[in-house]
Motif scaffolding. Structure first.
Motif: not given
Length: 166
Positions: A4, A7, A124
């Motif tokens: 995360m 991303y 994601f």
């Protein structure tokens, strides 16, 4: 560093009318999403439209997600729409919604609240297989998904259509 934090999809921000495809969307499919709720928290519904680059509806989704607050229903709606994109292995998708927070979280410019980690973790992970750009639209430009979401509150389950539902 987790997935995360790494991303960073392409960023985009504009105001467009739902369904209208312009020069900036050539070669892109467009996913518009919106959520609706009766109370905060309260019973909720989701609505989404996926259009081809000519602006023709190729998939519409409508349904309930139970009791949720305003932010949760928008996150769930975006999640459901992007899940359909991933399921069908689509590429070059412009994702538009009227929740500025959700758009910021999707584009990676802000970290989503921890309570939504499971949704964004899946998004994601899916996003590694296709290209997406994210745009915020004003509520007035997102009327069709808003109408679908309103209908979704009273549905028994999620329904998918290959055109706008009757």
């Amino acid at each position: 560093m987790g997935k995360m934090e790494r991303y960073r999809p392409q960023l985009g921000n504009s105001t467009k009318s739902c369904g209208r495809m312009d020069a900036s969307s050539q070669g892109f499919m467009k996913l518009n999403f919106d959520g609706s709720r009766l109370g905060n928290p309260g019973p909720t519904g989701i609505g989404g439209l996926l259009r081809n680059e000519l602006g023709e509806v190729i998939c519409a989704s409508v349904g309930p997600i139970g009791v949720a607050d305003a932010t949760e229903v928008e996150v769930c709606t975006a999640h459901q729409g992007i899940k359909l994109v991933a399921r069908d292995c689509l590429d070059n998708v412009m994702v538009e919604g009227d929740s500025l927070n959700v758009i910021h979280w999707l584009e990676g410019s802000q970290k989503p609240p921890w309570r939504f980690d499971r949704f964004f973790y899946e998004i994601f992970n899916w996003s590694g297989s296709f290209s997406m750009v994210f745009h915020h639209v004003h509520r007035s430009a997102n009327k069709e998904p808003d109408s679908l979401a309103g209908e979704g509150v009273s549905k028994d389950s999620l329904a998918l259509f290959d055109s706008l539902p009757p």
